[in-house]
Scaffold this motif. Structure first.
Motif, mmCIF file in Angstrom:
data_model
loop_
_atom_site.group_PDB
_atom_site.id
_atom_site.type_symbol
_atom_site.label_atom_id
_atom_site.label_comp_id
_atom_site.label_asym_id
_atom_site.label_seq_id
_atom_site.Cartn_x
_atom_site.Cartn_y
_atom_site.Cartn_z
ATOM 1 N N TYR A 1 1.086 4.076 -3.149
ATOM 2 C CA TYR A 1 0.631 5.460 -3.057
ATOM 3 C C TYR A 1 1.766 6.457 -3.078
ATOM 4 C CZ TYR A 1 -4.181 4.223 -2.788
ATOM 5 O OH TYR A 1 -5.426 3.777 -3.121
ATOM 6 N N ALA B 1 -3.994 7.199 2.613
ATOM 7 C CA ALA B 1 -3.539 5.837 2.348
ATOM 8 C C ALA B 1 -2.123 5.629 2.870
ATOM 9 C CB ALA B 1 -3.587 5.549 0.854
ATOM 10 N N TYR C 1 -9.265 -4.641 -0.410
ATOM 11 C CA TYR C 1 -7.871 -4.460 -0.821
ATOM 12 C C TYR C 1 -7.733 -4.266 -2.324
ATOM 13 C CZ TYR C 1 -2.939 -4.434 -0.198
ATOM 14 O OH TYR C 1 -1.647 -4.012 -0.154
ATOM 15 N N GLN D 1 0.827 -1.210 0.000
ATOM 16 C CA GLN D 1 0.000 0.000 0.000
ATOM 17 C C GLN D 1 0.861 1.260 0.000
ATOM 18 O OE1 GLN D 1 -2.918 -0.107 3.071
ATOM 19 N NE2 GLN D 1 -3.113 2.112 3.181
ATOM 20 N N PHE E 1 -8.491 3.542 4.507
ATOM 21 C CA PHE E 1 -7.449 2.673 3.953
ATOM 22 C C PHE E 1 -6.697 1.928 5.054
ATOM 23 C CE2 PHE E 1 -7.796 6.417 1.186
ATOM 24 C CZ PHE E 1 -8.270 5.802 0.057
ATOM 25 N N LEU F 1 -8.491 -0.744 -3.160
ATOM 26 C CA LEU F 1 -7.395 0.146 -2.785
ATOM 27 C C LEU F 1 -6.316 0.163 -3.858
ATOM 28 C CD1 LEU F 1 -5.930 1.417 -0.026
ATOM 29 C CD2 LEU F 1 -4.697 -0.690 -0.238
ATOM 30 N N ARG G 1 -14.454 0.899 5.376
ATOM 31 C CA ARG G 1 -13.131 0.484 4.893
ATOM 32 C C ARG G 1 -13.180 -0.019 3.457
ATOM 33 N NH1 ARG G 1 -11.677 -3.257 8.954
ATOM 34 N NH2 ARG G 1 -11.028 -1.471 10.163
ATOM 35 N N TYR G 2 -12.120 0.258 2.706
ATOM 36 C CA TYR G 2 -12.012 -0.240 1.334
ATOM 37 C C TYR G 2 -11.677 -1.723 1.339
ATOM 38 C CZ TYR G 2 -12.195 3.697 -1.859
ATOM 39 O OH TYR G 2 -12.611 4.719 -2.647
#
Lengths: 376, 207
Positions: free
Chosen positions: A162, A219, A315, A158, A226, A318, A312-313
């Motif tokens: 980002y 994020a 995965y 993650q 995230f 994301l 929540r997202y």
């Protein structure tokens, strides 16, 4: 401050060293104090949104709650799992905490109030934040337990994903400012919008980039929506599962110091840093640090607000957002921004001194003067 | 004075951690020592006044390359006994590489003692002398004098990236499940997916 220590009879070198150490101490203490208060604010805002009271027992309005919590974890026993890799297990929270504090060295709190005003300030922040992955990965691996390891894998993927789009957003800002120095970036925002608004965010090319940056900073710090690295329903407490006592508290403090850092970066890069929102003389009577803190805490409020609001997202969502939406979009905007700035002759105005330097370098090169002069 | 202390500090850690990279038995520890070596090498770069290179060293090597190393090493299930069994087999090759490195080191010491080399071109020195920052000086060189080389390097990297994607890309098999349609997923509302029913008592379930 160096001059003060020189007056005590130290040579310049040592006076500088002592002054820098003192500056580091002051900044770390203030950051830690604001982290303690910000944790309280976070819980209070969350409570208010959920129609609860939040912490209200320790001290007036519960203000001392974070300090009580700190004392509590300090007195707890540090448990090291027998299967853990001891050295790395203990090193991981230290790295997270140190890295979170180290980035504050280049943050200008007001005009000239900065520990080290370096030319590569923004790159330094990128470098330090890319080190943040190690604390997480090391803790996940050293715990020798499957949920922390899953969480570490998720967190590092993650953060790396980002960071790519954050890098491109920073390029857009640097193109406008013409410098990597954070103070320089703030100064370049003075009177930027229509000649009186002190913020980059009002520009139509930079506003979408700010949105990308804000979501990416959520994020990057693994905040809701995230926070898959510590998704309670899936991973217990993520990479912190095996930690207890101070080693757990260091993760916690580091996390919040990172959140504050991201809030202050939002402020510095897009919202004019220590400058008042509007370029109007009476507003400059308010000290710059007040504006800086006001804007930073406004962003922190938005962080808690989002935490309380958004689910929540997943995965894959994301990863899709990072790689399929933000990356192409920020790449497009880097191209669009540089094209726009070239077309409007922005670089001739901003980088005028640099341009003359280029010409001196080019002229003094007898090997191929003509070909290069055509470029500059 | 302080520069000297800082230099010996960074240099000692670089050397010590480089030794630990080959000394430590656990490959994950090796990678972590390697990261420490990178980091302190960046410190040495800062002392040289090359702050841009130092930051790039940390961003690229510590932040990206070493993370991948760490991933691979952590995921691999390494059998230490098997590794040690291969020691005697690979010893001649290792000794040969060691000999080459030793010769190079001796050569370097000899060259250093032979006196200064005129390596820098006048252009580099002027870039330093003109009171520009690292980034401005590098930018002027990269996008001015070396623009063609710079572009070629960029195209090589692009080709490498496309190559890696093509090599690992697997087209969806004909019999596979339908591909994910994100727009369709997002536009799905509760009304489309659920139905409210209020069956009478004793109805709804067939026993």
């Amino acid at each position: 401050m160096t001059a003060f220590f020189q007056s005590l009879g130290l040579s310049y070198d040592w006076a500088w060293t002592v002054a820098t150490l003192a500056g580091i101490l002051i900044i770390s203490l203030l950051v830690m104090f604001s982290v303690a208060m910000v944790i309280y604010v976070d819980r209070k805002v969350l409570g208010a949104i959920m129609l609860r009271r939040g912490p209200n027992v320790v001290g007036p309005f519960g203000l001392l709650q974070s300090f009580a919590d700190g004392l509590k974890v300090f007195l707890q026993e540090t448990i090291i799992p027998s299967a853990a890799n001891k050295g790395i297990f203990l090193l991981a929270p230290i790295i997270t905490f140190t890295v979170a504090l180290a980035a504050w060295a280049v943050i200008p709190f007001s005009a000239g109030v900065v520990l080290s005003d370096i030319n590569v300030g923004l790159l330094y922040i990128l470098a330090i934040s890319s080190m943040g992955v190690y604390g997480v990965v090391m803790s996940g691996w050293a715990s020798n337990s499957k949920y922390p390891f899953f969480s570490a894998m998720r967190a590092s993927a993650q953060m790396i994903s980002y960071e790519v789009s954050i890098g491109f957003v920073l390029v857009c800002v640097v193109l406008f400012a013409g410098t990597f120095n954070l103070s320089g970036i703030v100064n370049a925002q003075q009177g930027f919008g229509l000649g009186f608004i002190n913020a980059y965010v009002v520009h139509p090319l930079l506003f979408p980039m700010w949105v990308v940056f804000f979501i990416s900073s959520l994020a990057e710090t693994a905040r809701a929506p995230f926070d898959l690295t510590e998704a309670e329903s899936e991973l217990v407490a993520g990479y912190q599962t095996e930690y207890s006592s101070m080693s757990f508290a260091l993760f916690w403090l580091g996390e919040y110091a990172n959140i504050l850092l991201m809030c202050s970066l939002n402020t510095l890069l897009f919202w004019g840093g220590w400058l008042p929102p509007v370029d109007w003389a009476p507003l400059y009577l308010v000290p710059g640090i007040i504006w800086f803190l006001l804007k930073t805490f406004m962003f922190f409020f938005m962080f808690s607000w989002i935490w309380a609001t958004v689910p929540r997202y997943r995965y894959d969502q994301l990863m899709r957002l990072g790689w399929k939406v933000f990356l192409p979009m920020s790449l497009l905007f880097v191209a669009a921004t540089s094209g726009y700035l070239m077309a409007t002759g922005h670089f001739d105005r901003v980088a005028a001194p640099a341009a003359t330097d280029t010409s001196t370098i080019v002229h003094s090169n007898p090997a191929q003067p003509k070909a290069v002069r055509g470029q500059s | 004075m302080i520069q000297a202390i800082a230099f010996y500090f960074f240099a000692a850690i670089v050397v010590a951690s480089a030794v630990m990279v080959i000394w430590s038995r656990n490959p994950v520890h090796s990678v972590l020592w390697l990261i420490l070596a990178f980091f302190n090498a960046a410190g040495l770069m800062v002392l040289l006044g090359a702050e841009f290179i130092a930051m790039l060293l940390v961003i690229v090597y510590v932040g990206a390359v070493a993370v991948l190393f760490l991933f691979v090493v952590m995921m691999l299930d390494i059998d230490f006994a098997e590794m040690r069994a291969g020691f005697s087999r690979n010893a001649p090759l290792g000794l040969a590489i060691a000999a080459v490195l030793l010769a190079e080191l001796l050569l370097a010491v000899g060259a250093y003692n032979a006196g200064g080399l005129q390596l820098g071109t006048p252009q580099d020195r002027l870039a330093q002398a003109a009171d520009t920052s690292n980034i401005a000086a590098l930018g002027a060189l990269l996008y001015g004098k070396y623009i063609v080389l710079f572009e070629i390097a960029g195209i090589i990297l692009l080709v490498a990236m496309i190559g890696a994607i093509v090599l690992t890309f697997q087209p969806p098999k004909p019999g596979a499940r339908a591909r994910q349609d994100v727009g369709k997923q997002i536009s799905r509302r509760p009304e489309d997916a659920t139905v409210m029913k209020s069956p009478e008592v004793g109805q709804g379930i067939e026993l």
